[in-house]
Design a protein around this motif. Structure first.
Motif, PDB file in Angstrom:
ATOM      1  N   SER A 283      16.482   6.491  25.686  1.00 32.37           N
ATOM      2  CA  SER A 283      15.609   6.615  26.677  1.00 32.37           C
ATOM      3  C   SER A 283      15.669   5.789  28.304  1.00 32.37           C
ATOM      4  O   SER A 283      13.900   4.855  28.241  1.00 32.37           O
ATOM      5  CB  SER A 283      14.122   6.304  25.801  1.00 32.37           C
ATOM      6  N   CYS A 284      16.350   6.082  29.200  1.00 35.01           N
ATOM      7  CA  CYS A 284      15.848   4.753  30.246  1.00 35.01           C
ATOM      8  C   CYS A 284      16.340   5.633  31.556  1.00 35.01           C
ATOM      9  O   CYS A 284      17.558   6.988  31.256  1.00 35.01           O
ATOM     10  CB  CYS A 284      17.235   3.837  30.171  1.00 35.01           C
ATOM     11  N   ASP A 285      17.122   5.367  31.877  1.00 39.45           N
ATOM     12  CA  ASP A 285      17.699   6.019  33.357  1.00 39.45           C
ATOM     13  C   ASP A 285      19.152   5.817  32.939  1.00 39.45           C
ATOM     14  O   ASP A 285      19.234   5.015  32.849  1.00 39.45           O
ATOM     15  CB  ASP A 285      16.841   5.481  34.762  1.00 39.45           C
ATOM     16  N   PRO A 286      19.508   6.655  33.523  1.00 39.63           N
ATOM     17  CA  PRO A 286      20.967   7.152  33.592  1.00 39.63           C
ATOM     18  C   PRO A 286      21.861   5.829  34.312  1.00 39.63           C
ATOM     19  O   PRO A 286      22.638   5.194  34.037  1.00 39.63           O
ATOM     20  CB  PRO A 286      21.352   8.018  34.496  1.00 39.63           C
ATOM     21  N   ALA A 287      20.856   5.690  35.695  1.00 35.68           N
ATOM     22  CA  ALA A 287      22.129   4.302  35.885  1.00 35.68           C
ATOM     23  C   ALA A 287      21.388   2.563  35.376  1.00 35.68           C
ATOM     24  O   ALA A 287      22.547   2.034  35.949  1.00 35.68           O
ATOM     25  CB  ALA A 287      21.145   3.696  37.844  1.00 35.68           C
ATOM     26  N   GLU A 288      21.177   2.277  33.946  1.00 33.70           N
ATOM     27  CA  GLU A 288      20.770   1.519  33.531  1.00 33.70           C
ATOM     28  C   GLU A 288      21.861   2.073  31.527  1.00 33.70           C
ATOM     29  O   GLU A 288      21.615   0.954  31.410  1.00 33.70           O
ATOM     30  CB  GLU A 288      19.128   1.335  33.031  1.00 33.70           C
ATOM     31  N   ILE A 289      22.307   2.737  31.808  1.00 30.80           N
ATOM     32  CA  ILE A 289      23.711   3.003  30.633  1.00 30.80           C
ATOM     33  C   ILE A 289      24.196   1.833  30.888  1.00 30.80           C
ATOM     34  O   ILE A 289      24.500   1.205  30.160  1.00 30.80           O
ATOM     35  CB  ILE A 289      24.210   4.317  30.723  1.00 30.80           C
TER      36      ILE A 289
ATOM     37  N   THR B  16      22.297  10.902  23.571  1.00 32.03           N
ATOM     38  CA  THR B  16      22.162  12.244  24.768  1.00 32.03           C
ATOM     39  C   THR B  16      20.334  11.220  25.101  1.00 32.03           C
ATOM     40  O   THR B  16      20.192  10.213  24.971  1.00 32.03           O
ATOM     41  CB  THR B  16      21.678  13.522  24.265  1.00 32.03           C
ATOM     42  N   PHE B  17      19.599  11.818  26.284  1.00 35.69           N
ATOM     43  CA  PHE B  17      18.721  11.404  26.484  1.00 35.69           C
ATOM     44  C   PHE B  17      17.533  11.663  25.705  1.00 35.69           C
ATOM     45  O   PHE B  17      17.636  12.822  25.457  1.00 35.69           O
ATOM     46  CB  PHE B  17      18.762  11.425  28.649  1.00 35.69           C
TER      47      PHE B  17
ATOM     48  N   ILE C  32      17.097   2.746  22.911  1.00 39.19           N
ATOM     49  CA  ILE C  32      18.530   3.104  22.640  1.00 39.19           C
ATOM     50  C   ILE C  32      17.991   4.329  21.208  1.00 39.19           C
ATOM     51  O   ILE C  32      18.220   5.142  20.570  1.00 39.19           O
ATOM     52  CB  ILE C  32      19.006   2.274  21.754  1.00 39.19           C
ATOM     53  N   TYR C  33      16.700   3.868  20.219  1.00 41.10           N
ATOM     54  CA  TYR C  33      16.261   4.456  19.213  1.00 41.10           C
ATOM     55  C   TYR C  33      15.733   5.389  19.514  1.00 41.10           C
ATOM     56  O   TYR C  33      14.416   4.904  20.182  1.00 41.10           O
ATOM     57  CB  TYR C  33      16.460   3.901  18.258  1.00 41.10           C
TER      58      TYR C  33
END
Length: 215
Positions: free
Chosen positions: A143-149, A181-182, A206-207
């Protein structure tokens, strides 16, 4: 992790941090009743499905691992439960009649499927539930933006290494090779399958926990 390896299965509960009392509280909160039937998909060592069997008429234990199902049945036998029904199968291969279940649960299993097959699996779960039936899904969902992965992944690796029996290499392998997944994709897949999401809760970026209802 090799879920057909007896030694790894033996360490599964400790590493996952399972708690029967927590599972029972979850099932009671989901309203599982004495006349109802449920299934736990990816049941692992059966901690949740055995607690469910104490509350309902019939509890289906679904897992692809023969070793996991063996531990599940031994757990049920030790508690004198005869209403746990084993199925050596997964999301895409279990065989239960349409509209036959009141509740389906799944914890940390759906991420083994790519998003394409998650959608197929969720549609199958929807068909298997009775109208008004409930789905509880807990999994690794970003549950974050892709850039934060990269940052979120490093935080998760550090937390898992400090708080569970999983090594840095094992958690990194999950991120690299599994199909987590997101949050917006997961929610969309659940709703597209025909469910109404009644509750969604995210933690650590994450969860995710979802409680959904067949409409």
């Amino acid at each position: 992790m090799n879920f057909d390896d007896a030694a790894e299965v033996a360490s599964y509960d400790a590493r996952q941090g399972g708690d029967p009392a927590e599972d029972r509280g979850l099932l009671e909160g989901l309203g599982l009743g004495v006349d109802e039937a449920m299934a736990d998909i990816g049941c692992g060592t059966g901690m949740l499905v055995v607690e469910a069997a104490k509350l309902c008429r019939e509890a289906h234990a679904v897992d692809i691992s023969t070793e996991m199902l063996g531990v599940t049945l031994a757990r049920a036998k030790a508690q004198n439960l005869t209403n746990v029904v084993p199925h050596r199968a997964g999301f895409l291969s279990y065989e239960l009649p349409d509209s036959s279940l009141d509740l389906i649960t799944s914890k940390f299993a759906l991420h083994h499927l790519p998003d394409l097959w998650k959608g197929v699996a969720l549609a199958r779960l929807h068909r298997t539930l009775k109208p008004g039936g409930r789905l509880f899904l807990r999994d690794v969902v970003f549950s974050c933006d892709p850039a934060e992965i990269p940052t979120v992944s490093e935080e998760w690796i550090a937390w898992m290494s400090a708080n569970t029996g999983y090594s840095r290499a094992e958690v990194a392998q999950h991120i690299r090779d599994e199909h987590s997944t997101f949050s917006w994709i997961m929610a969309g897949l659940i709703e597209r399958a025909g469910f109404r999401i009644n509750h969604a809760e995210y933690s650590m970026r994450i969860y995710a926990d979802y409680i959904a209802e067949k409409t």
